[in-house]
Design an enzyme around this catalytic site. Structure first.
Site, PDB file in Angstrom:
ATOM      1  N   ASP A 248     -35.802  28.200   7.663  1.00  0.00           N
ATOM      2  CA  ASP A 248     -37.139  28.624   7.251  1.00  0.00           C
ATOM      3  C   ASP A 248     -37.298  28.595   5.745  1.00  0.00           C
ATOM      4  O   ASP A 248     -36.434  28.102   5.016  1.00  0.00           O
ATOM      5  CB  ASP A 248     -37.519  29.973   7.881  1.00  0.00           C
ATOM      6  CG  ASP A 248     -36.411  30.975   7.755  1.00  0.00           C
ATOM      7  OD1 ASP A 248     -35.856  31.067   6.648  1.00  0.00           O
ATOM      8  OD2 ASP A 248     -36.085  31.655   8.760  1.00  0.00           O
ATOM      9  N   LYS A 270     -43.153  29.485   7.278  1.00  0.00           N
ATOM     10  CA  LYS A 270     -44.598  29.441   7.073  1.00  0.00           C
ATOM     11  C   LYS A 270     -44.890  28.341   6.068  1.00  0.00           C
ATOM     12  O   LYS A 270     -44.334  28.326   4.981  1.00  0.00           O
ATOM     13  CB  LYS A 270     -45.033  30.794   6.511  1.00  0.00           C
ATOM     14  CG  LYS A 270     -46.527  30.952   6.501  1.00  0.00           C
ATOM     15  CD  LYS A 270     -46.975  32.391   6.615  1.00  0.00           C
ATOM     16  CE  LYS A 270     -47.072  33.171   5.368  1.00  0.00           C
ATOM     17  NZ  LYS A 270     -47.545  34.517   5.523  1.00  0.00           N
ATOM     18  N   MET A 382     -39.192  42.502   0.637  1.00  0.00           N
ATOM     19  CA  MET A 382     -40.566  42.314   1.130  1.00  0.00           C
ATOM     20  C   MET A 382     -41.484  43.401   0.580  1.00  0.00           C
ATOM     21  O   MET A 382     -42.333  43.936   1.296  1.00  0.00           O
ATOM     22  CB  MET A 382     -40.594  42.353   2.674  1.00  0.00           C
ATOM     23  CG  MET A 382     -39.726  41.281   3.301  1.00  0.00           C
ATOM     24  SD  MET A 382     -39.511  41.486   5.065  1.00  0.00           S
ATOM     25  CE  MET A 382     -38.252  42.753   5.152  1.00  0.00           C
TER      26      MET A 382
HETATM   27  N1  SAH Z   1     -31.987  38.079   5.066  1.00  0.00           N
HETATM   28  C1  SAH Z   1     -32.510  38.037   3.706  1.00  0.00           C
HETATM   29  C2  SAH Z   1     -33.752  38.873   3.530  1.00  0.00           C
HETATM   30  C3  SAH Z   1     -34.944  38.389   4.311  1.00  0.00           C
HETATM   31  S1  SAH Z   1     -36.352  39.381   4.051  1.00  0.00           S
HETATM   32  C4  SAH Z   1     -31.407  38.496   2.739  1.00  0.00           C
HETATM   33  O1  SAH Z   1     -30.360  39.007   3.179  1.00  0.00           O
HETATM   34  O2  SAH Z   1     -31.572  38.304   1.544  1.00  0.00           O
HETATM   35  C5  SAH Z   1     -37.200  38.482   2.834  1.00  0.00           C
HETATM   36  C6  SAH Z   1     -37.191  39.187   1.493  1.00  0.00           C
HETATM   37  O3  SAH Z   1     -35.935  39.015   0.876  1.00  0.00           O
HETATM   38  C7  SAH Z   1     -38.191  38.654   0.507  1.00  0.00           C
HETATM   39  O4  SAH Z   1     -39.461  39.203   0.722  1.00  0.00           O
HETATM   40  C8  SAH Z   1     -37.602  39.133  -0.796  1.00  0.00           C
HETATM   41  O5  SAH Z   1     -37.882  40.480  -1.002  1.00  0.00           O
HETATM   42  C9  SAH Z   1     -36.117  39.034  -0.525  1.00  0.00           C
HETATM   43  N2  SAH Z   1     -35.549  37.773  -1.070  1.00  0.00           N
HETATM   44  C10 SAH Z   1     -34.968  36.802  -0.375  1.00  0.00           C
HETATM   45  N3  SAH Z   1     -34.528  35.831  -1.204  1.00  0.00           N
HETATM   46  C11 SAH Z   1     -34.825  36.209  -2.452  1.00  0.00           C
HETATM   47  C12 SAH Z   1     -34.625  35.649  -3.724  1.00  0.00           C
HETATM   48  N4  SAH Z   1     -34.024  34.496  -3.895  1.00  0.00           N
HETATM   49  N5  SAH Z   1     -35.094  36.338  -4.808  1.00  0.00           N
HETATM   50  C13 SAH Z   1     -35.710  37.511  -4.651  1.00  0.00           C
HETATM   51  N6  SAH Z   1     -35.906  38.096  -3.464  1.00  0.00           N
HETATM   52  C14 SAH Z   1     -35.491  37.461  -2.371  1.00  0.00           C
END
Ligand code: SAH
Length: 467
Positions: A248, A270, A382
Site C-alpha cells: 500500500d 489509496k 495518524m
Molecule cells: N505500521 C505502521 C503504521 C501505520 S499507521 C508503522 O509501524 O509505522 C500510519 C501512520 O504511521 C501514519 O499516519 C503516520 O502517522 C505514521 N507513519 C508511517 N510512516 C511514516 C513516516 N515515514 N514518517 C512519518 N510518519 C509515518
C-alpha cells in the site's frame, strides 16, 4: 578466465605452510578447518601455533625453509614477511608441481584464495583474481547479508532426502518442483534454525504428501518507514522470493524497487481521489492468491503489528487454513525518532514511551489523564487530522502548554521534514504538515537541537503568517 575456480578436498592431505606470524595463522586456521594434515615451517611461531602443536593438530618444523619440506605435499602456502623466502618457496613448489599460494602476491602464485561465504556445505567464493580485492570484499559482504545463516542446515536437510526423493518422484519435473519448494520453504528453514527437527520433519512430510497441489503461503513483512536501508535481511529475502506482492501507500518506491522483478504487484492503497481498498477486500485478495498456490508477500509500512491491521489480515488466513509467518519492521516511531535526533526515552526526560493512535475515537477514545502525565513521551500515529483535539485534551488534562512537540513528515526518507514547536501550537503546526506524519510530544524533543544528525529540512513554524 585467468583462474579456474575449484574446491579442493583436503581432508588428511599433507599440506605445507611456511610462516609463523599472524597472516600464516589465518591461513593455518582455514587449512585446519578443511581437515588438512598440516606442516608449518618457520624460524619463529606465534603462541597459537604452539598451542595447536600441543593439541596435535599440526606439526611444527623450526628453522629455515628447504625444498625437501615440499616432498609429498598436495599444496603449499608461503606466508612469511620475507619476500625472498616466499619467492623461494614458490620456485621450489613449481619445480615439484605442488600448487603454491604466496600471500599478497598473486603474480607469484599457482593458486589464489578467494573470499568465502561459509554456509557449509554451501560455499560461495569470490575472487577478483588479485585485481580488486576491496571490490571482492564488498561483494562478499553483500552476499553474506543476502544468504541466510540457516542455508547450511537446509542443504544438509535436503542432502539426507536425496535418495527418498528419487524413489518418490518418477518424473524429474516433479522432483525439481519438490526441491524448489523445499529450498524456498520459509517456515521449514525457520524450524531448522530453531533446531526443531520434529516440526521440520512434519513440514517435509507435507511436501511429500501434496507434491502437485502447491499450497501457497503469506508472509507479512514490515517494510520500515521509508529508507530502504532499514529493511530487515529477512524482509528483503522474502521480497526476492515472492510470486505476488500486495502493498500500500506507505511502502516507499525505494523499497518496492527491491521486490523480485518478475513478481506480480498488487496495490491496495489509496490513490489520489479514490478510496482505499476496503480491508475485507485486501483479506480476500491475500486468501485467494495463497489458495492459487502463490507465495504472497504482504508488504506493510513500518511494523505490521503496530497500527498496521496485520493481525486482522492473519486472522482471515488462519480461518482459511493458509500458512503464514511474520517479519517485523522498523516502526515509524523508531525510524522518525532516530532520523530526527529525538530519543524516545532519556533518563533526564522520559521513563516510558507510548505509541498512540490519533484515530481512537471510534474505538472508545483515549485515557487523556494518563496521557497527560509527566516524564513520558507520546508518539501519535495518524494524528494530523486530530491535532487540534490532541492539543486541546492534553492541555485540558494538565500538560504544560510549553511542552515541546515535533511533527516528523516522511520520516527517514530524503524528503523528511521536521516541524518543531510547543503543545499550544500543535493544531497550527499540523496544518503545515503533510501525510504521513508522526507527532512526538514530550521534553525529549528539546534534545534534537543537539542530536540532529540527518540532513532533513527543519521547518521553523511561521505562525505569524498563519494567524
Ligand atoms: N505500521 C505502521 C503504521 C501505520 S499507521 C508503522 O509501524 O509505522 C500510519 C501512520 O504511521 C501514519 O499516519 C503516520 O502517522 C505514521 N507513519 C508511517 N510512516 C511514516 C513516516 N515515514 N514518517 C512519518 N510518519 C509515518
Amino acid at each position: 578466465m585467468d583462474y579456474l575456480p575449484i574446491f579442493c578436498q583436503l581432508q588428511h592431505k599433507a599440506c605445507l605452510l611456511v610462516g609463523g606470524g599472524e597472516v600464516a595463522e589465518r591461513k593455518a586456521r582455514l587449512l585446519l578447518d578443511a581437515g588438512a594434515a598440516l606442516t608449518v615451517n618457520a624460524s619463529q611461531f606465534n603462541p597459537q601455533f604452539r598451542q595447536w602443536a600441543t593439541e596435535g593438530r599440526l606439526t611444527l618444523v623450526v628453522g629455515e625453509f628447504n625444498a625437501d619440506l615440499l616432498v609429498g605435499k598436495w599444496l603449499a602456502i608461503a606466508a612469511t614477511d620475507r619476500v625472498e623466502v616466499n619467492a623461494l618457496v614458490y620456485q621450489c613448489a613449481n619445480q615439484q608441481r605442488v600448487f603454491c599460494n604466496v600471500v599478497d602476491d598473486p603474480k607469484r602464485a599457482s593458486f589464489i584464495m578467494p573470499s568465502i561465504i561459509d554456509r557449509s556445505p554451501i560455499m560461495v567464493a569470490v575472487s577478483s583474481g588479485g585485481k580488486a580485492p576491496v571490490l571482492a570484499r564488498l561483494l562478499r559482504e553483500k552476499l553474506e547479508a543476502m544468504l541466510p545463516q540457516h542455508l547450511g542446515r537446509l542443504a544438509h536437510w535436503g542432502g539426507a532426502l536425496r535418495q527418498r526423493v528419487k524413489q518418490h518422484f518418477a518424473d524429474p519435473a516433479d522432483r525439481r518442483r519438490f526441491w524448489e519448494r523445499l529450498f524456498s520453504h520459509h517456515r521449514l528453514a525457520q524450524s531448522l534454525a530453531n533446531n526443531d527437527a520434529a516440526l521440520a520433519a512434519q513440514q517435509t512430510e507435507e511436501l511429500f504428501d501434496t507434491p502437485q497441489r502447491a499450497r501457497g503461503e503469506v508472509v507479512l513483512v514490515g517494510a520500515g518507514p521509508g529508507d530502504a536501508g532499514l529493511l530487515t535481511l529477512k524482509g528483503l529475502q522474502q521480497m526476492q522470493q515472492a510470486d505476488v506482492v500486495v502493498y500500500d501507500r506507505l511502502v516507499s518506491d525505494e523499497v518496492m524497487a527491491l521486490v523480485r522483478r518478475d513478481a506480480e504487484r498488487i496495490f491496495v492503497g489509496k490513490r489520489a481521489g479514490q478510496h482505499c481498498v476496503p480491508q475485507e477486500q485486501i483479506n480476500r485478495i491475500l486468501l485467494e492468491q495463497a489458495q492459487r498456490g502463490k507465495r504472497v508477500v504482504r508488504l506493510k509500512g513500518g511494523d505490521p503489528f503496530i497500527f498496521g491491521r496485520g493481525g486482522e489480515e492473519l486472522e482471515t488466513l488462519a480461518d482459511g487454513g493458509i500458512p503464514f509467518s511474520v517479519v517485523p519492521g522498523i516502526t515509524a516511531a523508531s525510524g522518525c525518532s532516530a532520523y530526527s535526533g529525538i530519543p524516545l526515552t532519556h533518563r533526564d526526560h522520559a521513563q516510558s514511551v507510548r505509541l498512540v493512535t490519533g484515530h481512537a475515537k471510534a474505538d472508545g477514545g483515549l485515557d487523556w489523564a494518563t496521557l497527560a502525565a509527566d516524564r513520558q513521551t507520546l508518539v501519535f500515529y495518524m494524528g494530523l487530522t486530530q491535532a487540534a483535539e490532541i492539543q486541546c485534551q492534553l492541555q485540558a488534562h494538565g500538560m504544560a502548554a510549553t511542552t515541546p512537540v515535533a511533527l516528523v513528515e516522511n520520516g527517514t526518507s530524503c524528503r523528511q521534514r521536521v516541524i518543531e514547536g510547543e503543545l499550544a501550537q500543535l493544531a497550527l503546526l499540523a496544518q503545515q504538515a503533510a501525510s504521513p506524519s508522526l507527532i512526538i510530544v514530550g521534553s525529549v524533543v528539546s534534545l534534537r537541537s543537539k542530536l540532529n544528525w540527518f540532513a532533513s529540512h527543519s521547518a521553523a513554524p511561521d505562525l505569524a503568517k498563519m494567524a
